[in-house]
Scaffold this motif. Sequence first.
Motif, short mmCIF file in Angstrom:
data_model
loop_
_atom_site.label_atom_id
_atom_site.label_comp_id
_atom_site.label_asym_id
_atom_site.label_seq_id
_atom_site.Cartn_x
_atom_site.Cartn_y
_atom_site.Cartn_z
N ARG A 29 -2.67 7.26 -12.92
CA ARG A 29 -2.69 8.18 -11.77
C ARG A 29 -3.77 9.23 -11.97
O ARG A 29 -3.87 9.87 -13.01
CB ARG A 29 -1.33 8.88 -11.65
N ASN A 30 -4.58 9.40 -10.95
CA ASN A 30 -5.64 10.41 -11.00
C ASN A 30 -5.06 11.82 -10.83
O ASN A 30 -3.95 11.99 -10.33
CB ASN A 30 -6.67 10.15 -9.90
N VAL A 73 -6.52 1.81 -5.72
CA VAL A 73 -7.55 2.85 -5.65
C VAL A 73 -7.28 3.79 -4.48
O VAL A 73 -7.40 5.02 -4.61
CB VAL A 73 -8.94 2.20 -5.53
N ALA A 74 -6.90 3.24 -3.33
CA ALA A 74 -6.63 4.07 -2.15
C ALA A 74 -5.44 5.00 -2.38
O ALA A 74 -5.40 6.11 -1.82
CB ALA A 74 -6.37 3.18 -0.93
N ALA A 129 0.85 -1.19 0.00
CA ALA A 129 0.00 0.00 0.00
C ALA A 129 0.88 1.25 0.00
O ALA A 129 0.63 2.21 -0.74
CB ALA A 129 -0.93 0.00 1.20
N GLY A 130 1.95 1.22 0.80
CA GLY A 130 2.89 2.33 0.82
C GLY A 130 3.65 2.45 -0.48
O GLY A 130 3.94 3.56 -0.95
N LEU A 131 3.99 1.31 -1.08
CA LEU A 131 4.69 1.33 -2.36
C LEU A 131 3.82 1.99 -3.43
O LEU A 131 4.31 2.80 -4.23
CB LEU A 131 5.04 -0.10 -2.77
N MET A 132 2.52 1.67 -3.43
CA MET A 132 1.62 2.29 -4.41
C MET A 132 1.55 3.80 -4.21
O MET A 132 1.52 4.57 -5.18
CB MET A 132 0.21 1.69 -4.30
N ARG A 133 1.57 4.24 -2.96
CA ARG A 133 1.54 5.68 -2.69
C ARG A 133 2.81 6.36 -3.18
O ARG A 133 2.77 7.49 -3.69
CB ARG A 133 1.34 5.94 -1.20
N GLU A 134 3.95 5.68 -3.02
CA GLU A 134 5.21 6.24 -3.49
C GLU A 134 5.22 6.37 -5.01
O GLU A 134 5.67 7.39 -5.56
CB GLU A 134 6.38 5.35 -3.05
N VAL A 135 4.73 5.35 -5.70
CA VAL A 135 4.67 5.43 -7.16
C VAL A 135 3.75 6.59 -7.58
O VAL A 135 4.07 7.36 -8.50
CB VAL A 135 4.20 4.10 -7.77
N ASP A 155 -7.26 -7.15 -2.56
CA ASP A 155 -6.26 -6.33 -1.87
C ASP A 155 -5.52 -5.43 -2.85
O ASP A 155 -5.33 -4.23 -2.60
CB ASP A 155 -5.24 -7.21 -1.15
N ARG A 156 -5.09 -6.02 -3.95
CA ARG A 156 -4.32 -5.25 -4.94
C ARG A 156 -5.16 -4.09 -5.49
O ARG A 156 -4.67 -2.96 -5.61
CB ARG A 156 -3.91 -6.16 -6.10
N VAL A 157 -6.40 -4.36 -5.83
CA VAL A 157 -7.26 -3.32 -6.40
C VAL A 157 -7.49 -2.22 -5.37
O VAL A 157 -7.40 -1.02 -5.68
CB VAL A 157 -8.59 -3.92 -6.87
#
Length: 283
Positions: free
Chosen positions: A282-283, A239-240, A164-170, A233-235
């Motif tokens: 990315r939104n 989204v989050a 989840a943190g990795l997705m936020r970093e990307v 989980d991945r989705v």
Amino acid sequence: MTLDTAPGPAGHEDDDEDVAVRRPAAVEESSRASRQWWDRNADEYQEEHGSFLGDDRFTWCPEGLDEERARLLGPAGSLTGLDVLEIGAGAAQCSRWLAGQGARPVALDLSYRQLQHARRIDLGRAGVPVALVQADAAALPFADGSFDLACSAYGAVPFSADTAGLMREVHRVLRPGGRWVFSTTHPIRWAFPDDGGEEGLTASGSYFDRTPYVEQDDRGRASYVEHHRTMGDRVRELVAAGFTLLDLVEPEWPEELTDAWEGWSPLRGKYLPGTAIFVSRRN
């Protein structure tokens, strides 16, 4: 590109002193184990799989789906002039393909030895070497909005304790509208033994068991860690973090491919998906 050769519960114990267990593994332990494992095994990995990966081919998965045909990053010609971050780049094979499409890639990997192989390949080729960065994907050393596109072929995501943190970093390092495309072990495979034969076709565990797979020594020190997330989980993590899921690709095993990657095999490929590729914006 670093295709993991043995994900999930059955593992790949290549050290007689290590044992495979299912137990919690925190962020720091997982990162340290991944760095040390890939530094220790990079030579063998590149020797065994280098011909399949090529020097400048973008291969998404053991099923052999390549970006030249799939165009998950965008249509032909659309990569020209884009700043692209490849996460978990290994020897930077995918980044070289991106450079050949006119992009400006940066190849990032946690393993120094993997990046040494990237430099070795570059030294044997004409042209401008790929930019290489050693860093953890969970703490990207780039300013906000540095890249137009990010991608990863089995790099970082399966090994991260905090995806989840990795997705936020990307999301942070991408510019608005930028794509984030990554491939990883298909979540359903965690319910099955990592066996390319008949035994690998019978479920032996719970798909919902998210306990990490760990190989550890007799002192309990992890030498290899892999983390499971369900498809949901991945989705939700994407989204989050602020992404829109555009596509979810589950490559089928091609009839002409007879080679096996440990638990990935023609037999299993007839019945079970081995890879999930998430295409997001990315939104």
